[in-house]
Design an enzyme around this catalytic site. Structure first.
Site, PDB file in Angstrom:
ATOM      1  N   LYS A 219      -4.921   4.630 -46.542  1.00 58.99           N
ATOM      2  CA  LYS A 219      -4.233   5.492 -47.485  1.00 58.99           C
ATOM      3  C   LYS A 219      -4.963   6.833 -47.662  1.00 58.99           C
ATOM      4  CE  LYS A 219      -0.543   3.209 -48.806  1.00 58.99           C
ATOM      5  NZ  LYS A 219      -0.179   2.910 -50.185  1.00 58.99           N
ATOM      6  N   ARG A 253      -2.215  -5.882 -48.125  1.00 58.63           N
ATOM      7  CA  ARG A 253      -1.361  -5.357 -47.049  1.00 58.63           C
ATOM      8  C   ARG A 253      -2.197  -4.409 -46.187  1.00 58.63           C
ATOM      9  NH1 ARG A 253       2.217  -0.969 -46.138  1.00 58.63           N
ATOM     10  NH2 ARG A 253       4.223  -1.562 -45.177  1.00 58.63           N
TER      11      ARG A 253
END
Length: 289
Positions: A219, A253
């Site tokens: 991210k 995830r």
């Protein structure tokens, strides 16, 4: 804690991994260009072999610099992949915010809908309630495919209030509590600093009483901390995985399932001890010539 996914159950007494299959030509992390359903299904099966408990298939990139995909195209991307994975017995989640896509994916054999829009489409909730699918409720203050950075007086308090309200709405629509998962939405309408603050204070969200899913893989906040592009953020991702697990997160995830599996195995052994029979196989003592 047991998560119910249609007629199946997933034991969350220990953290489990969700592997990512992007059926999109414009993912921020994968190679660009069209992808064949067979190729994508094979990737999903490799993720399962690497240690994933769930495979999450997405037919629309979350990138905000591209237009929304037509519903028919999103369905065409995900359904063939879901069918192939479901035929092999996989627990398949579909990353979508639209009811018609969710319905088609569940008809194809999916067992979970991973809605990153914060339940923006009421028909999606109705589909999950009718089928008994598990539902991931994600925090975001931005409409799908829209970039925004709203101001939070306290980002963690705002996320907790939002998730509590959306969970109540899903329950009122008929989704059983045992089928709900909560995701704080790392990097979704949040600055890197706000994402870090959420990770530092995850126990405040775990207090909502439902399993947490954390999507931290590669991210922006990891890139901001490390000055690295997406494909070079796996090491930083593992630091975030460690913090998430320490705070009680149940579903992680990730893109690199094998790396995360290895990290969790070593972490568990260091925390809880290893069996006395632990030994290294002879063929792994050195690299093959």
């Amino acid at each position: 804690m047991i998560l119910r996914l249609r007629d199946r159950e997933l034991d969350l007494s220990a953290p489990v991994l969700m592997g990512i299959v992007n059926a999109t030509p414009d993912s921020f992390s994968d190679r660009p260009g069209p992808k064949d359903p067979e190729e994508l299904a094979e990737r999903g099966l490799r993720l399962l072999a690497d240690g994933a408990a769930i495979v999450d298939v997405g037919g629309e990139s979350g990138r905000t610099d591209t237009e929304a995909v037509p519903v028919e195209e999103e369905i065409a991307r995900v359904v063939p992949v879901v069918e192939r994975l479901a035929e092999q017995g996989a627990l398949v989640s579909v990353d979508t915010w639209r009811g018609p896509v969710a319905s088609a994916a569940l008809d194809a054999g999916a067992t979970m809908i991973n809605d990153v829009s914060g339940l923006s489409d009421e028909s999606l909730v109705a589909v999950c309630a009718a089928t008994g699918a598990a539902l991931v409720i994600t925090h975001t203050q931005a409409p799908p495919k829209t970039k925004a950075f709203p101001r939070y007086d306290d980002v963690v308090a705002s996320v907790r209030e939002f998730l509590g309200e959306r969970m109540a709405a899903a329950r009122a629509a008929g989704v059983e509590a045992g089928r709900i998962v909560l995701d704080p939405g790392i990097d979704l309408a949040k600055t890197p600093a706000e994402s870090v603050e959420l990770l530092r204070r995850l126990p405040e969200l775990a207090a909502l009483g439902r399993p947490l899913l954390l999507a931290v893989s590669r991210k922006d906040f990891v890139g901001a901390l490390t000055d690295r592009p997406p494909a070079e953020r796996d090491a930083g991702t593992l630091a975030a995985v460690g913090a998430a697990v320490e705070a009680g997160t149940r579903i992680i995830r990730v893109h690199d399932v094998a790396g995360a599996r290895d990290y969790l195995r070593v972490r568990d052994a260091l925390a809880n001890g290893a069996e006395s029979s632990l030994a290294l196989a002879a063929e792994l003592r050195r690299e093959a010539v």
